[in-house]
Design a protein around this motif. Structure first.
Motif, short mmCIF file in Angstrom:
data_model
loop_
_atom_site.label_atom_id
_atom_site.label_comp_id
_atom_site.label_asym_id
_atom_site.label_seq_id
_atom_site.Cartn_x
_atom_site.Cartn_y
_atom_site.Cartn_z
N LEU A 50 0.84 -1.19 0.00
CA LEU A 50 0.00 0.00 0.00
C LEU A 50 0.88 1.25 0.00
O LEU A 50 1.92 1.28 0.65
N PRO A 51 0.45 2.29 -0.70
CA PRO A 51 1.23 3.54 -0.69
C PRO A 51 1.35 4.12 0.71
O PRO A 51 0.51 3.87 1.57
N SER A 52 2.40 4.91 0.92
CA SER A 52 2.57 5.62 2.18
C SER A 52 2.25 7.10 2.03
O SER A 52 2.12 7.83 3.00
N GLY A 53 2.11 7.56 0.79
CA GLY A 53 1.77 8.95 0.55
C GLY A 53 1.83 9.27 -0.93
O GLY A 53 2.27 8.46 -1.74
N PHE A 54 1.35 10.47 -1.26
CA PHE A 54 1.39 10.91 -2.65
C PHE A 54 1.28 12.42 -2.72
O PHE A 54 0.88 13.08 -1.77
N ILE A 71 -0.55 14.12 0.55
CA ILE A 71 -1.08 13.33 1.66
C ILE A 71 -0.05 12.27 2.02
O ILE A 71 0.47 11.57 1.16
N ALA A 72 0.24 12.17 3.32
CA ALA A 72 1.20 11.18 3.80
C ALA A 72 0.58 10.38 4.93
O ALA A 72 -0.21 10.91 5.72
N SER A 73 0.96 9.13 4.99
CA SER A 73 0.53 8.27 6.08
C SER A 73 1.02 8.85 7.40
O SER A 73 2.08 9.48 7.46
N ARG A 74 0.28 8.59 8.44
CA ARG A 74 0.70 9.03 9.77
C ARG A 74 1.55 7.97 10.46
O ARG A 74 1.78 8.03 11.65
N CYS A 75 2.06 7.01 9.68
CA CYS A 75 2.78 5.86 10.24
C CYS A 75 4.13 6.21 10.85
O CYS A 75 4.59 5.52 11.76
N GLY A 78 7.91 12.60 10.35
CA GLY A 78 8.81 13.14 9.35
C GLY A 78 8.51 12.71 7.93
O GLY A 78 9.11 13.23 6.99
N LEU A 79 7.59 11.77 7.75
CA LEU A 79 7.29 11.29 6.40
C LEU A 79 6.72 12.40 5.53
O LEU A 79 7.12 12.56 4.37
N SER A 80 5.82 13.19 6.07
CA SER A 80 5.23 14.27 5.28
C SER A 80 6.29 15.27 4.84
O SER A 80 6.31 15.71 3.69
N GLU A 81 7.20 15.62 5.74
CA GLU A 81 8.29 16.53 5.38
C GLU A 81 9.16 15.92 4.29
O GLU A 81 9.53 16.59 3.32
N TYR A 82 9.50 14.65 4.45
CA TYR A 82 10.32 13.97 3.45
C TYR A 82 9.64 13.99 2.08
O TYR A 82 10.28 14.29 1.06
N LEU A 83 8.36 13.67 2.04
CA LEU A 83 7.64 13.64 0.76
C LEU A 83 7.58 15.03 0.13
O LEU A 83 7.68 15.15 -1.09
N HIS A 84 7.43 16.07 0.93
CA HIS A 84 7.44 17.43 0.37
C HIS A 84 8.81 17.76 -0.24
O HIS A 84 8.89 18.35 -1.31
N LEU A 109 -1.44 23.52 10.08
CA LEU A 109 -1.09 23.35 8.66
C LEU A 109 -0.25 24.54 8.19
O LEU A 109 0.73 24.36 7.47
N HIS A 110 -0.61 25.73 8.63
CA HIS A 110 0.19 26.91 8.30
C HIS A 110 1.62 26.76 8.83
O HIS A 110 2.59 27.01 8.12
N ASP A 111 1.74 26.33 10.08
CA ASP A 111 3.06 26.13 10.68
C ASP A 111 3.86 25.08 9.92
O ASP A 111 5.06 25.23 9.71
N PHE A 112 3.19 24.01 9.50
CA PHE A 112 3.87 22.96 8.72
C PHE A 112 4.42 23.54 7.42
O PHE A 112 5.57 23.32 7.07
N LYS A 113 3.61 24.31 6.72
CA LYS A 113 4.04 24.87 5.43
C LYS A 113 5.17 25.88 5.61
O LYS A 113 6.02 26.01 4.72
N CYS A 114 5.22 26.55 6.74
CA CYS A 114 6.30 27.51 6.98
C CYS A 114 7.66 26.83 7.13
O CYS A 114 8.70 27.47 6.97
N LYS A 115 7.69 25.52 7.38
CA LYS A 115 8.95 24.78 7.46
C LYS A 115 9.73 24.84 6.15
O LYS A 115 10.93 24.63 6.14
N PHE A 116 9.03 25.10 5.06
CA PHE A 116 9.66 25.06 3.74
C PHE A 116 10.08 26.45 3.26
O PHE A 116 10.35 26.65 2.08
N ALA A 117 10.19 27.39 4.18
CA ALA A 117 10.70 28.74 3.91
C ALA A 117 10.03 29.40 2.71
O ALA A 117 10.67 29.71 1.70
#
Length: 130
Positions: A50-54, A71-75, A78-84, A109-117
């Motif tokens: 099964l996919p872990s994200g896309f 979208i990333a699995s919550r498994c 750091g997976l969401s950051e890696y996929l971005h 979500l805003h704070d998450f997106k700010c990680k990418f400068a």
């Protein structure tokens, strides 16, 4: 279908509308300009079937794209950051310099997106009427 099962795991069976919408985005990409307007990437971890994200993005012009879904699995943390980062790297390899990552409905979500400068933030007001 692997994509559908991942989406059911992510959203839950009761959220069939989101499952269907994202499944359509991933499995029925529009052709756009010569079939090169839409970009998608599906990630798998540890030989899991099964996919872990896309992610799914669309070219807006020669140097920019708009992000439709990430979208990333919550498994694992750091997976969401890696996929971005992987998504940004792949887009950069094909000449995309700017990515519109969209709005944030909630502060986290805003704070998450700010990680990418981000180089620019636009603030909008949402009007709802009937």
């Amino acid at each position: 279908d692997d994509v559908r099962e991942f989406l059911i795991r992510h959203f839950g069976k009761e959220d069939g509308k989101n499952v269907e919408a994202y499944e359509n985005m991933l499995t029925q990409l529009p052709l756009g300009r010569n079939g090169r307007s839409f970009f998608s990437f599906v990630s798998y971890l540890n030989n899991d079937p099964l996919p872990s994200g896309f992610f799914l993005a669309e070219r807006l012009d020669n140097k920019s794209a708009g992000l439709y879904a990430a979208i990333a699995s919550r498994c694992c943390p750091g997976l969401s950051e890696y996929l971005h980062v992987e998504m940004l790297k792949r887009l950069q390899e094909i000449g995309i310099c700017y990515l519109n990552i969209g709005g944030s409905e909630v502060r986290s979500l805003h704070d998450f997106k700010c990680k990418f400068a981000p180089i620019e933030q636009r603030y909008m007001k949402l009007l709802v009427y009937s």
